[in-house]
Design a protein around this motif. Structure first.
Motif, PDB file in Angstrom:
ATOM      1  N   GLU A 144      11.852  42.641  34.798  1.00  0.00           N
ATOM      2  CA  GLU A 144      11.002  43.457  33.803  1.00  0.00           C
ATOM      3  C   GLU A 144       9.853  43.652  34.511  1.00  0.00           C
ATOM      4  O   GLU A 144       8.676  43.781  33.662  1.00  0.00           O
ATOM      5  CB  GLU A 144      11.103  42.860  32.318  1.00  0.00           C
ATOM      6  N   ILE A 145       9.669  43.874  35.771  1.00  0.00           N
ATOM      7  CA  ILE A 145       8.557  44.130  36.518  1.00  0.00           C
ATOM      8  C   ILE A 145       8.471  45.285  37.559  1.00  0.00           C
ATOM      9  O   ILE A 145       9.438  45.126  38.099  1.00  0.00           O
ATOM     10  CB  ILE A 145       7.949  42.782  36.871  1.00  0.00           C
ATOM     11  N   LEU A 167       7.481  45.898  40.926  1.00  0.00           N
ATOM     12  CA  LEU A 167       6.898  45.243  42.026  1.00  0.00           C
ATOM     13  C   LEU A 167       5.800  46.188  42.752  1.00  0.00           C
ATOM     14  O   LEU A 167       4.879  45.712  43.501  1.00  0.00           O
ATOM     15  CB  LEU A 167       7.934  44.448  42.878  1.00  0.00           C
ATOM     16  N   ASP A 168       6.310  47.431  42.703  1.00  0.00           N
ATOM     17  CA  ASP A 168       5.662  48.619  43.436  1.00  0.00           C
ATOM     18  C   ASP A 168       4.034  48.301  43.141  1.00  0.00           C
ATOM     19  O   ASP A 168       3.110  48.478  43.756  1.00  0.00           O
ATOM     20  CB  ASP A 168       6.028  49.710  43.479  1.00  0.00           C
ATOM     21  N   VAL A 169       4.236  48.410  41.678  1.00  0.00           N
ATOM     22  CA  VAL A 169       2.892  48.346  41.117  1.00  0.00           C
ATOM     23  C   VAL A 169       2.135  46.959  41.271  1.00  0.00           C
ATOM     24  O   VAL A 169       0.859  47.163  41.643  1.00  0.00           O
ATOM     25  CB  VAL A 169       2.920  48.564  39.392  1.00  0.00           C
ATOM     26  N   TYR A 170       2.722  45.952  41.192  1.00  0.00           N
ATOM     27  CA  TYR A 170       2.174  44.628  41.283  1.00  0.00           C
ATOM     28  C   TYR A 170       1.449  44.296  42.760  1.00  0.00           C
ATOM     29  O   TYR A 170       0.428  43.784  43.003  1.00  0.00           O
ATOM     30  CB  TYR A 170       3.343  43.577  41.231  1.00  0.00           C
ATOM     31  N   ASN A 171       2.156  44.998  43.727  1.00  0.00           N
ATOM     32  CA  ASN A 171       1.877  44.834  45.086  1.00  0.00           C
ATOM     33  C   ASN A 171       1.119  46.054  45.543  1.00  0.00           C
ATOM     34  O   ASN A 171       0.576  45.886  46.771  1.00  0.00           O
ATOM     35  CB  ASN A 171       2.887  44.702  46.005  1.00  0.00           C
ATOM     36  N   THR A 205       3.564  35.348  31.301  1.00  0.00           N
ATOM     37  CA  THR A 205       4.346  36.757  31.133  1.00  0.00           C
ATOM     38  C   THR A 205       4.751  37.350  32.371  1.00  0.00           C
ATOM     39  O   THR A 205       6.059  37.847  32.497  1.00  0.00           O
ATOM     40  CB  THR A 205       3.379  37.556  30.488  1.00  0.00           C
ATOM     41  N   THR A 206       4.160  37.207  33.445  1.00  0.00           N
ATOM     42  CA  THR A 206       4.402  37.496  34.789  1.00  0.00           C
ATOM     43  C   THR A 206       5.809  36.888  35.326  1.00  0.00           C
ATOM     44  O   THR A 206       6.711  37.765  35.737  1.00  0.00           O
ATOM     45  CB  THR A 206       3.413  37.439  35.865  1.00  0.00           C
TER      46      THR A 206
END
Length: 422
Positions: A402-403, A405-409, A393-394
């Motif tokens: 559709e991601i 990146l601020d949240v992911y990192n 999914t990622t």
């Protein structure tokens, strides 16, 4: 008492009772009426129940999964990327499992009733490839030829999709049939603790504890090791290669879902937590994960594939069977395609393992050797299954933009797990 704990308790009880009865080996009453009577009949009933479910479970689950997947409104880049990556990770998992089992030989020296068992009909690779297409699908079901059943189910699922209103009516029938078959699975699994008790008790009453514990312990460690290697190496490599993201953040973000999967042993039951972690911790947008995660819970079972690969070679080694390259390929094809039909409920992988064993002419009854410890492994492989869903999914979300990146990192997000399992 939940099912997992109950199976564990009955497994230990079976081992204790069997070990005690082994001390009276040679007593005709115990051997004939208890070990080869009660224990043999009770264990055989449970094994027959697993074999009974094998064909209908794979057929209806796969038809429903493919017909839903191939819905024209869902076709496109998202579908192709998701399915391609899911099949790739499952194939990698199986190859890893076969390599580990081939190198460490967990079944060598395992005492079994028929040590000289020999697999029948070792066909050349060309025959394996030709026989993938069934000439008679009903004959394939009668003979439990799982590879042919899987191919027929895929074609039937696609045909249902492209048949308009008639296809919808047939598709709804298969959905209802799938619900009924899963209800039967749940009924059978309620008797799993007793089946485990009979199988383990007979095994320990027949063979010394020291002869059994070594091989089973090696099998257990090898499956756990394969699951950990696949999760850490395969998923990390794919995330770095295709998404150019830090895999450490991925595992930190998925930790609550992994713990939930470990506790429930069910991909479907964990799905709400997986969705929450993917959205809140990894920053994936809903219009991506709302499609890829339910799809993954249906078609992606990497942990189950690892168990099936190692278990098949474990049983082959225990029976001194030297599988050919064609049979190895058959294991990979059957288990990879069967993963599409693996429902996300506890221990259903054992039913599909029966299909893999049948495909390479190994005795299904040998499942009894590993059934007792399977619930412990089931928790770990379920955690790997849902982690694989999230990894794909990622990657797909990153490729589609559709991601977040601020949240992911964001390290603050990954360190705050409060309420994420609610």
């Amino acid at each position: 008492m939940n099912l997992s704990l109950k199976i564990l308790v009955f497994m230990v009880a079976g081992a204790v009772v069997g070990t005690i009865l082994h001390q009276f080996s040679g007593n005709s009453f115990i051997d004939n009426n208890i070990v080869n009577g009660l224990f043999h009949v009770g264990g055989s009933w449970f094994i027959n129940a697993l074999k009974m479910l094998m064909v209908p479970l794979v057929l209806v689950s796969l038809v429903v999964g493919v017909s839903s997947l191939a819905d024209p409104s869902k076709l496109g880049r998202l579908s192709y990327k998701s399915v391609g990556l899911y099949l790739l990770t499952t194939a990698i998992a199986l190859i890893l499992a076969l390599l580990l089992a081939g190198i460490f030989q967990p079944g060598a020296g395992m005492p079994v009733g028929e040590v000289n068992f020999d697999a029948k009909n070792k066909p050349p690779l060309t025959d394996v490839l030709i026989n993938i297409i069934p000439t008679n699908p009903f004959g394939a079901m009668v003979k439990a030829n799982m590879l042919q059943i899987i191919v027929f189910a895929i074609l039937l699922g696609l045909a249902i999709t492209f048949s308009g209103e008639a296809g919808k009516r047939i598709g709804n029938w298969f959905k209802d049939a799938n619900a009924v078959v899963m209800a039967i699975v749940n009924i059978v699994m309620k008797f799993a603790p007793y089946g485990v008790f009979f199988l383990i008790a007979k095994t320990f009453a027949t063979f010394p504890f020291s002869d059994i514990a070594g091989s089973l312990g090696k099998y257990f460690v090898l499956v756990i090791g394969g699951l950990i290697l696949h999760a850490l190496l395969t998923y990390s490599s794919l995330i770095m290669l295709f998404a150019r993201l830090n895999p450490i953040n991925f595992f930190k973000g998925m930790w609550p879902a992994m713990l939930t999967a470990f506790g429930t042993s069910s991909s479907n039951a964990t799905l709400p937590v997986t969705m929450r972690c993917v959205e809140k911790n990894l920053g994936v947008h809903k219009n991506t994960y709302s499609f890829t995660l339910p799809l993954g819970a249906t078609v992606n079972m990497d942990g189950t594939a690892i168990m099936q690969g190692i278990a098949t070679l474990f049983i082959a080694q225990a029976y001194s069977v030297d599988l050919t390259m064609a049979q190895m390929l058959t294991i990979i094809l059957t288990a990879t395609l069967a993963s599409i039909g693996t429902a996300g409920v506890p221990s259903v992988g054992l039913i599909l393992l029966a299909g893999v064993l049948t495909q390479v002419n190994l005795p299904v009854e040998a499942i009894g050797m590993i059934l007792g410890i399977d619930r412990l492994l089931d928790m770990t492989r379920t955690a790997v299954n849902i982690t694989g869903d999230a990894a794909v999914t990622t990657i797909v979300a990153k490729s589609e933009g559709e991601i977040d990146l601020d949240v992911y990192n964001d390290p603050r997000v990954h360190s705050n797990f409060e309420d994420q399992t609610n």
